[in-house]
Design a protein around this motif. Structure first.
Motif, mmCIF file in Angstrom:
data_model
loop_
_atom_site.group_PDB
_atom_site.id
_atom_site.type_symbol
_atom_site.label_atom_id
_atom_site.label_comp_id
_atom_site.label_asym_id
_atom_site.label_seq_id
_atom_site.Cartn_x
_atom_site.Cartn_y
_atom_site.Cartn_z
ATOM 1 N N HIS A 39 0.806 -1.217 0.000
ATOM 2 C CA HIS A 39 0.000 0.000 0.000
ATOM 3 C C HIS A 39 0.842 1.272 0.000
ATOM 4 O O HIS A 39 0.321 2.354 -0.258
ATOM 5 C CB HIS A 39 -0.964 0.001 1.190
ATOM 6 C CG HIS A 39 -2.079 -0.961 1.018
ATOM 7 N ND1 HIS A 39 -3.098 -1.101 1.941
ATOM 8 C CD2 HIS A 39 -2.353 -1.849 0.029
ATOM 9 C CE1 HIS A 39 -3.939 -2.041 1.530
ATOM 10 N NE2 HIS A 39 -3.499 -2.505 0.376
ATOM 11 N N GLY A 40 2.111 1.161 0.270
ATOM 12 C CA GLY A 40 2.986 2.327 0.208
ATOM 13 C C GLY A 40 3.582 2.553 -1.170
ATOM 14 O O GLY A 40 4.395 3.469 -1.351
ATOM 15 N N TRP A 41 3.179 1.747 -2.163
ATOM 16 C CA TRP A 41 3.805 1.766 -3.482
ATOM 17 C C TRP A 41 2.840 2.209 -4.570
ATOM 18 O O TRP A 41 1.629 2.070 -4.445
ATOM 19 C CB TRP A 41 4.331 0.371 -3.840
ATOM 20 C CG TRP A 41 5.497 -0.049 -3.020
ATOM 21 C CD1 TRP A 41 5.472 -0.638 -1.788
ATOM 22 C CD2 TRP A 41 6.877 0.108 -3.356
ATOM 23 N NE1 TRP A 41 6.747 -0.872 -1.335
ATOM 24 C CE2 TRP A 41 7.632 -0.424 -2.283
ATOM 25 C CE3 TRP A 41 7.549 0.627 -4.454
ATOM 26 C CZ2 TRP A 41 9.022 -0.435 -2.283
ATOM 27 C CZ3 TRP A 41 8.939 0.612 -4.464
ATOM 28 C CH2 TRP A 41 9.663 0.085 -3.383
ATOM 29 N N VAL A 42 3.422 2.696 -5.663
ATOM 30 C CA VAL A 42 2.687 2.912 -6.910
ATOM 31 C C VAL A 42 3.532 2.309 -8.023
ATOM 32 O O VAL A 42 4.765 2.433 -8.021
ATOM 33 C CB VAL A 42 2.422 4.417 -7.170
ATOM 34 C CG1 VAL A 42 3.712 5.215 -7.211
ATOM 35 C CG2 VAL A 42 1.647 4.594 -8.485
ATOM 36 N N CYS A 43 2.876 1.610 -8.936
ATOM 37 C CA CYS A 43 3.589 0.878 -9.991
ATOM 38 C C CYS A 43 3.007 1.233 -11.354
ATOM 39 O O CYS A 43 1.787 1.297 -11.529
ATOM 40 C CB CYS A 43 3.489 -0.627 -9.767
ATOM 41 S SG CYS A 43 4.063 -1.160 -8.146
ATOM 42 N N TYR A 44 3.900 1.430 -12.320
ATOM 43 C CA TYR A 44 3.522 1.718 -13.700
ATOM 44 C C TYR A 44 4.205 0.683 -14.588
ATOM 45 O O TYR A 44 5.429 0.505 -14.499
ATOM 46 C CB TYR A 44 3.994 3.111 -14.128
ATOM 47 C CG TYR A 44 3.606 4.227 -13.193
ATOM 48 C CD1 TYR A 44 2.440 4.961 -13.387
ATOM 49 C CD2 TYR A 44 4.436 4.573 -12.117
ATOM 50 C CE1 TYR A 44 2.098 6.004 -12.531
ATOM 51 C CE2 TYR A 44 4.104 5.611 -11.261
ATOM 52 C CZ TYR A 44 2.933 6.330 -11.470
ATOM 53 O OH TYR A 44 2.590 7.347 -10.634
ATOM 54 N N CYS A 45 3.457 0.014 -15.431
ATOM 55 C CA CYS A 45 4.117 -0.990 -16.264
ATOM 56 C C CYS A 45 3.371 -1.195 -17.576
ATOM 57 O O CYS A 45 2.215 -0.776 -17.745
ATOM 58 C CB CYS A 45 4.260 -2.322 -15.516
ATOM 59 S SG CYS A 45 2.710 -3.104 -15.116
ATOM 60 N N ALA A 46 4.062 -1.842 -18.502
ATOM 61 C CA ALA A 46 3.482 -2.165 -19.806
ATOM 62 C C ALA A 46 4.068 -3.483 -20.273
ATOM 63 O O ALA A 46 5.248 -3.774 -20.040
ATOM 64 C CB ALA A 46 3.780 -1.061 -20.817
ATOM 65 N N PRO A 47 3.251 -4.322 -20.940
ATOM 66 C CA PRO A 47 3.759 -5.586 -21.472
ATOM 67 C C PRO A 47 4.615 -5.354 -22.710
ATOM 68 O O PRO A 47 4.398 -4.394 -23.454
ATOM 69 C CB PRO A 47 2.479 -6.354 -21.815
ATOM 70 C CG PRO A 47 1.468 -5.293 -22.096
ATOM 71 C CD PRO A 47 1.822 -4.132 -21.208
ATOM 72 N N VAL A 48 5.578 -6.233 -22.900
ATOM 73 C CA VAL A 48 6.434 -6.196 -24.083
ATOM 74 C C VAL A 48 6.000 -7.330 -25.013
ATOM 75 O O VAL A 48 5.939 -8.488 -24.593
ATOM 76 C CB VAL A 48 7.920 -6.362 -23.718
ATOM 77 C CG1 VAL A 48 8.788 -6.259 -24.963
ATOM 78 C CG2 VAL A 48 8.334 -5.319 -22.679
ATOM 79 N N VAL A 52 7.046 -8.048 -18.909
ATOM 80 C CA VAL A 52 6.553 -6.722 -18.533
ATOM 81 C C VAL A 52 7.721 -5.866 -18.069
ATOM 82 O O VAL A 52 8.620 -6.351 -17.382
ATOM 83 C CB VAL A 52 5.501 -6.834 -17.406
ATOM 84 C CG1 VAL A 52 5.196 -5.473 -16.797
ATOM 85 C CG2 VAL A 52 4.213 -7.453 -17.936
ATOM 86 N N LEU A 53 7.697 -4.585 -18.448
ATOM 87 C CA LEU A 53 8.624 -3.597 -17.902
ATOM 88 C C LEU A 53 7.867 -2.762 -16.884
ATOM 89 O O LEU A 53 6.778 -2.252 -17.175
ATOM 90 C CB LEU A 53 9.169 -2.695 -19.009
ATOM 91 C CG LEU A 53 10.081 -1.547 -18.536
ATOM 92 C CD1 LEU A 53 11.408 -2.093 -18.022
ATOM 93 C CD2 LEU A 53 10.314 -0.538 -19.649
ATOM 94 N N ASP A 54 8.426 -2.622 -15.687
ATOM 95 C CA ASP A 54 7.740 -1.951 -14.587
ATOM 96 C C ASP A 54 8.629 -0.884 -13.967
ATOM 97 O O ASP A 54 9.827 -1.099 -13.761
ATOM 98 C CB ASP A 54 7.353 -2.985 -13.523
ATOM 99 C CG ASP A 54 6.664 -2.372 -12.322
ATOM 100 O OD1 ASP A 54 5.441 -2.516 -12.221
ATOM 101 O OD2 ASP A 54 7.356 -1.764 -11.478
ATOM 102 N N LEU A 55 8.024 0.267 -13.680
ATOM 103 C CA LEU A 55 8.652 1.306 -12.864
ATOM 104 C C LEU A 55 7.838 1.435 -11.589
ATOM 105 O O LEU A 55 6.630 1.707 -11.651
ATOM 106 C CB LEU A 55 8.684 2.649 -13.592
ATOM 107 C CG LEU A 55 9.561 2.777 -14.830
ATOM 108 C CD1 LEU A 55 9.455 4.192 -15.398
ATOM 109 C CD2 LEU A 55 11.015 2.462 -14.521
ATOM 110 N N SER A 56 8.454 1.248 -10.439
ATOM 111 C CA SER A 56 7.755 1.317 -9.153
ATOM 112 C C SER A 56 8.466 2.272 -8.214
ATOM 113 O O SER A 56 9.691 2.398 -8.229
ATOM 114 C CB SER A 56 7.686 -0.070 -8.505
ATOM 115 O OG SER A 56 6.838 -0.928 -9.235
#
Length: 407
Positions: free
Chosen positions: A165-174, A184-188
């Motif tokens: 709950h302390g995180w936010v994640c942004y990602c997209a499939p390759v 998937v590439l993820d930025l968290s």
């Protein structure tokens, strides 16, 4: 009978459950009082996840003790991601993100970032070897992207597991050139560092990776063979119009890289059937021409790189990776073939996969394999032993067991 009332009730329950977990944060789209309405895709993910994932768990489960370096270096994403490593490290260190790359099942293969954020990420096993598929960690951006095939973000208490709950994640499939999801590439980062440009950054990075994949895909000599449950050979990006006998030869050569003597290959194809030497050699010659000469003479072996789903299954089983083996398991080896060598490999593969499933302590393995072997009562009984008394999937396993006993 309509399912709508059940869906409404389930959503209400999940909204209530979410409100218990959610911290009072300034969430975009929040209702008065500080909590945000659940998005539909999040609601449905929670509904799927709650039967198998404890929201109170503290970290992701581990695959292969975290030893995934070999899987990473053999991944099709390894080269294009490595080419962007400098940029990814810069994003992580300068903007306070952890970057992760997964395989097609949601297991993290590689991460980078500043030391502080990486240490925080490692506490929840957001690290190589960590499993972030929906069955393992419930609702998260990685699992949503893998399920939908689209970019995804998950903020704070939208995560099912409270430790996130302390995180936010942004990602997209390759995707590869054929549209298949490779990972998937993820930025968290922590929720207080969320940034409106993070998702566009992920999309741009994935576009760059996919462009590099497309450039590498047609490189000379690349041979892809599908022989589990279906039959297809693709050479240098083009389907090969091979006859059944030639597919059998190609499959045998892919499964035995050391190759065959002419006598042994002939026996593997025809057994005791009276087949002339000229017929046998004609099949070899046709296949050699189709592959641009990529079969050695006298001692028959492939001389070009080959990607074969059956070989992938065997490799995964040797590494104790039942997850990957079942993902690649498409069914029996060349199911229409009666060649003795193919029948021998078919049996060997089926026995190996079945034994791995029965040795596994994860019920999803037995459930997934049970879809393909509805007649195998022992597999369904194994699934029932592993499923908890309140697991809703018991009904599936019990129904399959009943059907197998009545066949």
């Amino acid at each position: 009978m309509s399912q709508r009332p059940d869906l409404k009730q389930r959503r209400a329950v999940l909204e209530h459950e979410w409100s218990r977990w959610v911290p009072r944060l300034s969430v975009p789209g929040a209702r008065p009082g500080g909590t945000a309405a659940l998005r539909h895709e999040v609601t449905e993910s929670w509904a799927r996840s709650l039967g198998s994932v404890d929201p109170g768990r503290d970290s992701a489960p581990v695959t292969d003790g975290g030893q995934v370096h070999q899987r990473w270096t053999s991944s099709p994403l390894y080269r294009p991601v490595s080419a962007l490593a400098g940029e990814l490290h810069s994003i992580g260190e300068d903007a306070g993100f952890v970057t992760a790359v997964t395989d097609e099942a949601g297991t993290i293969l590689w991460t980078c970032g500043g030391p502080t954020m990486r240490r925080r990420a490692e506490r929840v096993n957001f690290a190589p070897g960590g499993r972030w598929d929906e069955q393992a960690m419930g609702t998260n951006a990685l699992s949503l992207a893998l399920r939908t095939g689209r970019p995804s973000s998950v903020f704070s208490a939208e995560h099912l597991v409270s430790a996130l709950h302390g995180w936010v994640c942004y990602c997209a499939p390759v995707h590869d050139r054929d549209g298949r999801v490779l990972g998937v590439l993820d930025l968290s980062t922590t929720w207080d560092r969320s940034h409106p440009l993070a998702m566009s950054t992920v999309r741009t990075l994935v576009s760059t990776i996919e462009a590099r994949l497309s450039t590498e895909a047609p490189r000379p000599g690349l041979l892809r063979l599908t022989c589990l449950g279906s039959e297809q050979a693709v050479h240098e990006g083009r389907p090969l119009p091979l006859r059944p006998r030639q597919l059998e030869i190609l499959t045998l050569l892919a499964l035995e890289p050391g190759g065959f003597s002419p006598e042994r290959l002939r026996a593997a194809l025809y057994g005791d059937r009276p087949v002339t030497s000229s017929t046998f050699k004609a099949e070899i010659s046709h296949l050699r021409r189709a592959l641009g000469g990529a079969i050695s003479p006298r001692h028959y072996a492939l001389t070009a790189p080959v990607s074969c789903d059956a070989a992938d299954v065997l490799r995964a089983l040797e590494q104790g990776d039942t997850d990957t083996a079942l993902r690649r398991w498409g069914g029996p080896l060349l199911p229409r073939s009666e060649a003795p060598g193919i029948e021998e490999w078919r049996t060997r593969l089926e026995v190996a996969v079945r034994e791995a499933v029965l040795a596994s302590t994860r019920p999803e393995h037995a459930l997934r394999y049970g879809e393909r072997v509805p007649y195998d009562a022992e597999v369904h009984e194994h699934a029932l032993r592993l499923l908890g008394p309140d697991d809703t999937r018991r009904a599936i396993a019990r129904g399959r067991l009943t059907a197998s006993l009545h066949d």
